[in-house]
Enzyme design. Sequence first.
Site: not given
Ligand code: PLP
Length: 385
Positions: A71-72, A150, A178, A198, A200, A236, A324
């Site tokens: 996601g990031t 989130n 989310q 994302s 996970h 890759t 985070c």
């Molecule tokens: N965006 C939201 C709304 C999230 O909740 C999160 C992770 O908690 C992320 C982005 C980041 O995703 P990733 O952990 O896959 O980098």
Amino acid sequence: METVYFDNNATTKVAEEVLEEFKPLFCELYGNPSSMHTFGGQIGRKIRQARERVAGLLACDPTEIIFTSGGTESDNAATKGTLAAAPGRRKVITTRVEHPAVLTACRDLENHGYTVVELTVDKKGQLDLVELEEHLDDDTALVTIMFANNETGVVFPIEKIAELVTGKGVVFHTDAVQAVGKIPLDLAKSNIDLLSLSGHKLHGPKGVGVLYVRKGTRLAPFILGGHQEAGRRAGTENVPGIVGLGKACELAAESLEDENSKVKYLRDKLENALLQKCPGSRLNGDKDNRLPNTSNISFEYVEGEAILLMLDKYGICASSGSACTSGSLEPSHVLRAMGVPFTAAHGSIRFSLSRYNTEAEIDYTIEKMPPIIKKLRQLSPFVST
Ligand code: PLP
């Protein structure tokens, strides 16, 4: 009772079915999808299948899917890639309640001469679309607004927002990390240009994600190198991750309805009981426009961290903010933006459920939680007993 896991917005258990698809890609099917030989070619087919599965869940074309590291990266690629493709425009609009993956990336843009507008939210955590419209102008390169929060689970009216933004000729990105797998999404019927997800967060592996890029959207590549992902994201491929994510998306498409009914039933049972049995508790967020799995409750005059530690003794995992930001005693930026009083923001707990939670786990938590709050209140210097 073993571990009771109510922290699914932080990360989720990998589904058994995902693991089964994932395993052979380490020691049996380990070829490089870019290789000319047949051995590598079969890996290329696995990636194609994963791309189709993701596209199936989102109702888009497989060519609109770019695999990323999560996601990031997707959020950063959307933001920076859009700005690089539109050098004449110097303004970005976002909200105060975004995940740091968007908010930190946007705030950094201010150091590079961009104007960044952070829209406010009301008490329920909802946006004022008139405020958004007032800020849209010819200098705006991008609007990036999350699909679902989130911390509170609040869902924004993204289709309406996308229509408004793209109608003014501005690129629209949504962080749907989310939302995907929890609520239905139909990109075929939407004006969203860019969307992040994302692996996970939907019972897939960590370290893999997707950036959806609508055909025709101008986006400069974020990571340069080889020709992978049609030159849009070099490096890759994380083949096991991509294959696992594809399977997780297929499963999500099949179980969405389940997620909406069973998970919501369990979440509501837990939430109603806690609000009723714990004096001085309040729900944070928009009760009616929320993810079905998330409940954010404040227990006034109690430290969220203290609650978490006591829950942990019973094997119950929850969160006092986003994963985070935990580790810091600063109250959540999301709750602060919603105007939640300091004494309540400090005592906020997020319960986030998944399809793997059971009614027995809910009953167990309903039994353990009220005495914890009572005990901590008795110790609180802010409450006279
Ligand atoms: N965006 C939201 C709304 C999230 O909740 C999160 C992770 O908690 C992320 C982005 C980041 O995703 P990733 O952990 O896959 O980098």
